[in-house]
Design an enzyme around this catalytic site. Structure first.
Site, short mmCIF file in Angstrom:
data_model
loop_
_atom_site.label_atom_id
_atom_site.label_comp_id
_atom_site.label_asym_id
_atom_site.label_seq_id
_atom_site.Cartn_x
_atom_site.Cartn_y
_atom_site.Cartn_z
CB CYS A 32 0.71 27.08 -37.95
SG CYS A 32 2.19 26.77 -38.92
CB CYS A 35 1.86 23.68 -38.04
SG CYS A 35 2.94 25.04 -37.53
#
Length: 111
Positions: A32, A35
Site C-alpha cells: 500500500c 500506507c
C-alpha cells in the site's frame, strides 16, 4: 529505533485493548503506497506524544482476524482505541495536522 510497534492477532488484546493509555492503531499493508507515506507521520506522532499515546501497526494481510473484527476494508485506516473501545477513526493517508486535529483529545493538544 522506532516507537511504533507491530501488533498481531495474538498480541492485539494485550497491546491495544488492555492498554492504560490511548493507542493509535495503523491498519496497513506492505503493498500500500499511501500506507508507506503515512508511516513517517505516525512515527512523528509516536515520538512527540509518547507520554500520552502508544502507536502500533497491524499488517492486514498477516492479521486478518483483527482487521475483520474492526471491518477494515480500505487502508490505510487509523483508529484510536481508548479503554478498549474504538474512540476515533481516520481513513486514508492524512497529513500530520489533520491527524493531530482529529486525535487532539487523546494527544492532549488544544482543539
Amino acid at each position: 529505533m522506532t516507537l511504533v510497534t507491530d501488533v498481531t492477532d495474538a498480541t492485539f488484546a494485550e497491546a491495544v485493548l488492555q492498554a492504560e493509555k490511548p493507542v493509535i492503531v495503523d491498519f496497513w499493508a506492505e503493498w500500500c503506497g499511501p500506507c508507506r507515506r503515512l508511516s513517517p507521520v505516525l512515527e512523528q506522532l509516536a515520538v512527540e506524544y509518547a507520554d500520552r499515546v502508544d502507536v502500533v501497526k497491524v499488517n492486514v494481510d498477516e492479521n486478518r482476524e483483527v482487521a475483520g473484527r474492526y471491518r477494515i476494508i480500505s487502508i490505510p485506516a487509523v483508529l484510536v482505541f481508548a479503554g478498549g473501545e474504538v474512540a476515533a477513526t481516520v481513513r486514508g493517508a492524512q497529513p500530520k495536522p489533520v491527524l493531530e486535529r482529529e486525535f487532539a483529545r487523546f494527544l492532549g493538544a488544544e482543539e
